[in-house]
Design a protein around this motif. Sequence first.
Motif, PDB file in Angstrom:
ATOM      1  N   UNK A   1       0.653  -1.289   0.002  1.00  0.00           N
ATOM      2  CA  UNK A   1      -0.052  -0.149   0.022  1.00  0.00           C
ATOM      3  C   UNK A   1       0.855   1.144  -0.191  1.00  0.00           C
ATOM      4  N   UNK A   2       0.419   2.307  -0.723  1.00  0.00           N
ATOM      5  CA  UNK A   2       1.260   3.259  -0.951  1.00  0.00           C
ATOM      6  C   UNK A   2       0.166   4.334  -0.465  1.00  0.00           C
ATOM      7  N   UNK A   3       0.615   5.443   0.621  1.00  0.00           N
ATOM      8  CA  UNK A   3      -0.323   6.484   1.277  1.00  0.00           C
ATOM      9  C   UNK A   3       0.424   7.855   1.123  1.00  0.00           C
ATOM     10  N   UNK A   4      -0.361   8.781   0.964  1.00  0.00           N
ATOM     11  CA  UNK A   4       0.266   9.930   1.088  1.00  0.00           C
ATOM     12  C   UNK A   4      -0.109  10.725   2.425  1.00  0.00           C
ATOM     13  N   UNK A   5      -0.809  10.192   3.371  1.00  0.00           N
ATOM     14  CA  UNK A   5      -1.171  10.452   4.686  1.00  0.00           C
ATOM     15  C   UNK A   5      -0.206   9.598   5.428  1.00  0.00           C
ATOM     16  N   UNK A   6       0.800  10.141   6.096  1.00  0.00           N
ATOM     17  CA  UNK A   6       1.760   9.137   7.040  1.00  0.00           C
ATOM     18  C   UNK A   6       1.196   9.184   8.310  1.00  0.00           C
ATOM     19  N   UNK A   7       0.439   7.439   8.618  1.00  0.00           N
ATOM     20  CA  UNK A   7       0.010   7.250   9.678  1.00  0.00           C
ATOM     21  C   UNK A   7       0.030   5.806   9.899  1.00  0.00           C
ATOM     22  N   UNK A   8      -0.253   5.161  10.912  1.00  0.00           N
ATOM     23  CA  UNK A   8      -0.161   3.841  11.118  1.00  0.00           C
ATOM     24  C   UNK A   8      -1.038   3.572  12.278  1.00  0.00           C
ATOM     25  N   UNK A   9      -1.296   2.089  12.756  1.00  0.00           N
ATOM     26  CA  UNK A   9      -2.213   1.554  13.569  1.00  0.00           C
ATOM     27  C   UNK A   9      -1.772   2.152  14.877  1.00  0.00           C
ATOM     28  N   UNK A  10      -0.492   2.339  15.118  1.00  0.00           N
ATOM     29  CA  UNK A  10      -0.206   2.717  16.602  1.00  0.00           C
ATOM     30  C   UNK A  10      -0.634   4.111  16.993  1.00  0.00           C
ATOM     31  N   UNK A  11      -0.601   4.720  15.926  1.00  0.00           N
ATOM     32  CA  UNK A  11      -0.972   6.275  16.222  1.00  0.00           C
ATOM     33  C   UNK A  11      -2.454   6.264  16.555  1.00  0.00           C
ATOM     34  N   UNK A  12      -3.032   5.266  15.823  1.00  0.00           N
ATOM     35  CA  UNK A  12      -4.701   5.291  15.845  1.00  0.00           C
ATOM     36  C   UNK A  12      -4.829   4.771  17.506  1.00  0.00           C
ATOM     37  N   UNK A  13      -4.142   3.840  17.897  1.00  0.00           N
ATOM     38  CA  UNK A  13      -4.426   3.405  19.357  1.00  0.00           C
ATOM     39  C   UNK A  13      -4.148   4.726  20.258  1.00  0.00           C
ATOM     40  N   UNK A  14      -3.034   5.431  20.320  1.00  0.00           N
ATOM     41  CA  UNK A  14      -2.875   6.518  20.940  1.00  0.00           C
ATOM     42  C   UNK A  14      -3.837   7.475  20.830  1.00  0.00           C
ATOM     43  N   UNK A  15      -4.475   7.699  19.651  1.00  0.00           N
ATOM     44  CA  UNK A  15      -5.501   8.724  19.630  1.00  0.00           C
ATOM     45  C   UNK A  15      -6.846   8.256  20.323  1.00  0.00           C
ATOM     46  N   UNK A  16      -7.133   7.037  19.982  1.00  0.00           N
ATOM     47  CA  UNK A  16      -8.353   6.507  20.588  1.00  0.00           C
ATOM     48  C   UNK A  16      -8.469   6.386  22.058  1.00  0.00           C
ATOM     49  N   UNK A  17      -7.092   5.967  22.646  1.00  0.00           N
ATOM     50  CA  UNK A  17      -6.901   6.100  23.934  1.00  0.00           C
ATOM     51  C   UNK A  17      -7.332   7.482  24.610  1.00  0.00           C
ATOM     52  N   UNK A  18      -6.689   8.567  24.082  1.00  0.00           N
ATOM     53  CA  UNK A  18      -6.923   9.968  24.612  1.00  0.00           C
ATOM     54  C   UNK A  18      -8.307  10.066  24.400  1.00  0.00           C
ATOM     55  N   UNK A  19      -9.033   9.993  23.111  1.00  0.00           N
ATOM     56  CA  UNK A  19     -10.394  10.196  22.893  1.00  0.00           C
ATOM     57  C   UNK A  19     -11.338   9.601  24.004  1.00  0.00           C
TER      58      UNK A  19
END
Length: 229
Positions: free
Chosen positions: A147-165
């Motif tokens: 997969x090629x993406x122009x938005x730099x992100x990963x599932x670890x960042x998602x975990x951290x964001x959801x924990x805070x939310x």
Amino acid sequence: MAPLVKRAEDARPLPESAAALRSLAEVPHTATALISGRALASLRHAASPEPETLLVGSHGAETWTGPNAEPLQLTPEQADLLARARQAVASVVDSSPGCRLEDKPAGVVLHTREAADDVASAAVDAARLRLGELDGVQVTDGKRVLEASVVHSNKGEAIRALRELTGATAVLFAGDDVTDEDAFAALQHGDVGIKVGPGATAAGFRVDSPEEFGEALAHLLQLRRAVED
């Protein structure tokens, strides 16, 4: 939650897992989320999640946290870069029998699951080489996908964001893909990581199959209900 199938659009959660997730979303002080490499539209189609379930798609590039969530919008520069990345992958697919291209809002995916092993390997190498010439493209390996993406992100960042939310005091995350390792690495003391299937992992626990993970979800539901009763 879903067994692997040849075509990603045909995947569906096992009934026991889907039922457990729906019930968990109804338990007080419990938040549920699906974190996927799928685009949000594809994730909704495959999983049919409850309205209470938070959604993260495209490896973190897309999020849905409620009715007021803002949709992903690319800058003109990102849109141009995405078009060039798509052209690079399309040129590989055109000469690689059994490979196909999937468009996402922030990326493009090379699927090789239906290709012969030698064709798949050559296609991945060719696509990686061409994408490597595009500055700003994030390239991620998955199971028979690139997969090629122009938005730099990963599932670890998602975990951290959801924990805070959500203000979660503990997180349970399960996954079966190599991209899930970013999420396992983001877990903290007191969290639970479950690897589904074989392969090296940073997760603390493992089950052999989606069916066994369905049993784990059902057990988690019993534990959460017991705490809240």
